[in-house]
Design an enzyme around this catalytic site. Structure first.
Site, PDB file in Angstrom:
ATOM      1  N   LYS A  56       0.832  -1.200   0.000  1.00 26.85           N
ATOM      2  CA  LYS A  56       0.000   0.000   0.000  1.00 26.85           C
ATOM      3  C   LYS A  56       0.871   1.257   0.000  1.00 26.85           C
ATOM      4  O   LYS A  56       0.640   2.194   0.754  1.00 26.85           O
ATOM      5  CB  LYS A  56      -0.922  -0.007   1.218  1.00 26.85           C
ATOM      6  N   CYS A  57       1.840   1.262  -0.880  1.00 25.45           N
ATOM      7  CA  CYS A  57       2.842   2.323  -0.932  1.00 25.45           C
ATOM      8  C   CYS A  57       2.782   3.002  -2.300  1.00 25.45           C
ATOM      9  O   CYS A  57       2.378   2.376  -3.285  1.00 25.45           O
ATOM     10  CB  CYS A  57       4.218   1.694  -0.695  1.00 25.45           C
ATOM     11  N   GLY A  58       3.196   4.228  -2.385  1.00 25.42           N
ATOM     12  CA  GLY A  58       3.263   4.914  -3.669  1.00 25.42           C
ATOM     13  C   GLY A  58       4.205   4.245  -4.656  1.00 25.42           C
ATOM     14  O   GLY A  58       4.107   4.462  -5.857  1.00 25.42           O
ATOM     15  N   PHE A  59       5.131   3.419  -4.141  1.00 25.51           N
ATOM     16  CA  PHE A  59       6.079   2.715  -4.997  1.00 25.51           C
ATOM     17  C   PHE A  59       5.676   1.260  -5.265  1.00 25.51           C
ATOM     18  O   PHE A  59       6.426   0.515  -5.891  1.00 25.51           O
ATOM     19  CB  PHE A  59       7.478   2.739  -4.362  1.00 25.51           C
ATOM     20  N   THR A  60       4.502   0.851  -4.809  1.00 32.72           N
ATOM     21  CA  THR A  60       4.065  -0.538  -4.966  1.00 32.72           C
ATOM     22  C   THR A  60       4.070  -0.985  -6.428  1.00 32.72           C
ATOM     23  O   THR A  60       4.341  -2.146  -6.723  1.00 32.72           O
ATOM     24  CB  THR A  60       2.670  -0.743  -4.330  1.00 32.72           C
TER      25      THR A  60
END
Length: 181
Positions: A56-60
């Site tokens: 659940k990360c911007g870099f996922t």
């Protein structure tokens, strides 16, 4: 004079012994996503990209790039090792089973995934303590700053580089190719 020569000899010998006894990446055990103990020696002779990941990360979206690299080079002794971590804004809150399901269904991840770990702090796993000592971050800092920090390891188990979260997997491809040749 003889004492100085003996002292220099003993110090030189001590340094050689210390270098030979230096730990390597292959000295660590970790738990896979199913909580099975895995010796890192399993990866001897392979180029590794070790990444702390989160769902659940911007870099996922980097999972896609990681999987592309894995598929492209897996038959050339290359492996990606994904270590989920919930230490950055609770961006990996799921169980190991939920993480595995997300990675498989969303990104078709086939590279090796491991149990959720701490990569910083008093509960960080020894592997990450070692990685951070071998390849420091910006301005020599050791701490992992965010999800998707990547460590590149050569076929001899030496950590050769560290890449921050903003470095896309495709930007590391040339480095990987050099180590595979």
């Amino acid at each position: 004079m003889i004492q100085k020569i003996i002292l220099i000899f003993i110090l030189s010998l001590s340094i050689l012994i210390a270098k030979e006894n230096k730990m390597s990446i292959y000295d660590f055990n970790v738990k896979d996503i199913n909580s099975n103990e895995v010796s890192m020696s399993k990866y001897k002779g392979k180029v590794l990209l070790i990444v702390n990941v989160a769902s659940k990360c911007g870099f996922t979206g980097q999972y896609e790039g990681l999987e592309n690299l894995y598929k492209k080079y897996k038959n050339e002794d290359f492996m990606i090792l994904g270590f989920p971590s919930n230490q950055f804004s609770n961006q990996e809150p799921g169980t190991n089973a939920e993480i595995q399901e997300f990675c498989t269904l969303t990104y078709g991840v086939e590279f090796d995934m491991f149990a959720k770990v701490d990569v910083n702090g008093e509960n960080e796993i020894p592997l990450y303590s070692y990685l951070k000592k071998e390849a420091s971050g910006i301005l020599g800092t050791e701490g992992i700053k965010w999800n998707f920090t990547k460590f590149l390891v050569n076929k001899n188990g030496k950590v050769v580089d560290r890449f921050g979260s903003t470095t896309k997997p495709s930007a590391i491809e040339d480095d990987i190719k050099k180590l595979l040749n």
